[in-house]
Design a protein around this motif. Structure first.
Motif, mmCIF file in Angstrom:
data_model
loop_
_atom_site.group_PDB
_atom_site.id
_atom_site.type_symbol
_atom_site.label_atom_id
_atom_site.label_comp_id
_atom_site.label_asym_id
_atom_site.label_seq_id
_atom_site.Cartn_x
_atom_site.Cartn_y
_atom_site.Cartn_z
ATOM 1 N N CYS A 5 0.813 -1.209 0.000
ATOM 2 C CA CYS A 5 0.000 0.000 0.000
ATOM 3 C C CYS A 5 0.852 1.268 0.000
ATOM 4 C CB CYS A 5 -0.911 -0.004 1.236
ATOM 5 S SG CYS A 5 -1.981 1.425 1.390
ATOM 6 N N PRO A 8 0.781 3.651 -3.370
ATOM 7 C CA PRO A 8 -0.604 4.077 -3.629
ATOM 8 C C PRO A 8 -1.172 4.927 -2.488
ATOM 9 C CG PRO A 8 -0.344 1.799 -4.256
ATOM 10 C CD PRO A 8 0.931 2.214 -3.545
ATOM 11 N N CYS A 9 -0.821 4.600 -1.254
ATOM 12 C CA CYS A 9 -1.304 5.393 -0.115
ATOM 13 C C CYS A 9 -0.791 6.819 -0.202
ATOM 14 C CB CYS A 9 -0.870 4.769 1.209
ATOM 15 S SG CYS A 9 -1.651 3.181 1.530
ATOM 16 N N ASP A 11 0.156 8.350 -2.914
ATOM 17 C CA ASP A 11 -0.502 8.990 -4.053
ATOM 18 C C ASP A 11 -1.876 9.518 -3.656
ATOM 19 O OD1 ASP A 11 1.693 8.396 -5.633
ATOM 20 O OD2 ASP A 11 0.740 6.673 -6.618
ATOM 21 N N HIS A 12 -2.647 8.718 -2.941
ATOM 22 C CA HIS A 12 -3.962 9.174 -2.480
ATOM 23 C C HIS A 12 -3.821 10.413 -1.612
ATOM 24 C CE1 HIS A 12 -6.569 6.120 -4.076
ATOM 25 N NE2 HIS A 12 -5.854 5.143 -3.547
ATOM 26 N N ASN A 16 -5.582 13.695 -2.919
ATOM 27 C CA ASN A 16 -6.874 13.945 -2.278
ATOM 28 C C ASN A 16 -6.845 14.959 -1.141
ATOM 29 O OD1 ASN A 16 -8.030 12.137 -4.015
ATOM 30 N ND2 ASN A 16 -7.943 10.429 -2.587
ATOM 31 N N HIS A 52 -10.140 0.041 0.137
ATOM 32 C CA HIS A 52 -10.115 1.492 -0.094
ATOM 33 C C HIS A 52 -9.638 2.266 1.136
ATOM 34 C CE1 HIS A 52 -12.627 0.247 -3.457
ATOM 35 N NE2 HIS A 52 -12.391 1.423 -3.998
ATOM 36 N N ALA A 54 -6.764 3.789 2.135
ATOM 37 C CA ALA A 54 -6.098 5.082 1.935
ATOM 38 C C ALA A 54 -7.041 6.082 1.297
ATOM 39 C CB ALA A 54 -4.845 4.913 1.084
ATOM 40 N N TYR A 55 -7.813 5.635 0.320
ATOM 41 C CA TYR A 55 -8.770 6.530 -0.344
ATOM 42 C C TYR A 55 -9.776 7.069 0.665
ATOM 43 C CZ TYR A 55 -12.291 8.176 -3.628
ATOM 44 O OH TYR A 55 -13.188 8.959 -4.323
ATOM 45 N N SER A 56 -10.366 6.186 1.450
ATOM 46 C CA SER A 56 -11.363 6.606 2.443
ATOM 47 C C SER A 56 -10.760 7.555 3.469
ATOM 48 C CB SER A 56 -11.959 5.389 3.151
ATOM 49 O OG SER A 56 -12.709 4.617 2.242
ATOM 50 N N THR A 58 -8.186 9.573 3.164
ATOM 51 C CA THR A 58 -7.872 10.889 2.619
ATOM 52 C C THR A 58 -9.135 11.688 2.314
ATOM 53 O OG1 THR A 58 -7.635 9.979 0.372
ATOM 54 C CG2 THR A 58 -5.626 10.201 1.700
ATOM 55 N N LYS A 59 -10.211 11.014 1.935
ATOM 56 C CA LYS A 59 -11.466 11.728 1.707
ATOM 57 C C LYS A 59 -12.078 12.188 3.040
ATOM 58 C CE LYS A 59 -11.659 11.754 -2.792
ATOM 59 N NZ LYS A 59 -11.677 12.997 -3.572
#
Length: 150
Positions: A5, A8-9, A11-12, A16, A52, A54-56, A58-59
């Motif tokens: 991760c 990609p983490c 990058d998010h 974001n 999801h 990292a995505y979650s 960062t959002k």
């Protein structure tokens, strides 16, 4: 967290939250009193989805930034809000979610049984930028077809 991760983490995080923070900070001196800022977040900021993390995260950070900026910029009459859709059917969204095996479980939790169209994000953003939302500040408009109530 899985070791794969790492990049990609980051990058998010860079896209974001860090980019939004830096662009907002750069533009603030140029914004007129009474301006409006609309961030593009996600329903994933408040709901967990497997794979999801990292995505979650960062959002969720973006939603927190939105609220904090709404509070801090309120005295300048600058409103800060966000739109928080589920999957948006951009080309990338359609490509990534076209497989019924992947999209089916998520669609099963959306009472309208479909994903968000680009124009729906545009319309919500336009509302938040307009004077019609002059007393809306620090909010997140969920564009998720009822997912949050299912």
């Amino acid at each position: 967290m899985p070791h794969s991760c790492h990049r990609p983490c980051l990058d998010h995080f860079d896209v974001n939250i860090k980019a939004v923070f830096n662009v907002t900070q750069s533009l603030l001196p140029r914004l007129r009193d009474g301006a409006s800022i609309v961030n593009v977040s996600s329903i994933a900021s408040t709901r967990s989805f497997g794979g999801h993390t990292a995505y979650s995260a960062t959002k969720a950070a973006l939603d927190s930034l939105t609220k904090s900026l709404a509070l801090e910029l309120g005295p300048r009459k600058i409103r800060v809000n966000s739109v928080n859709p589920t999957v948006v059917l951009t080309k990338m969204g359609a490509d990534n979610w076209s497989d019924p095996a992947k999209s089916g479980p998520l669609l099963a939790h959306i009472p309208l049984n479909r994903f968000c169209e680009v124009q729906e994000v545009v319309d919500a953003t336009g509302y938040l930028l307009s004077s019609k939302s002059s007393f809306v500040n620090g909010h997140h408009i969920l564009l998720e077809g009822g997912y949050a109530v299912s």
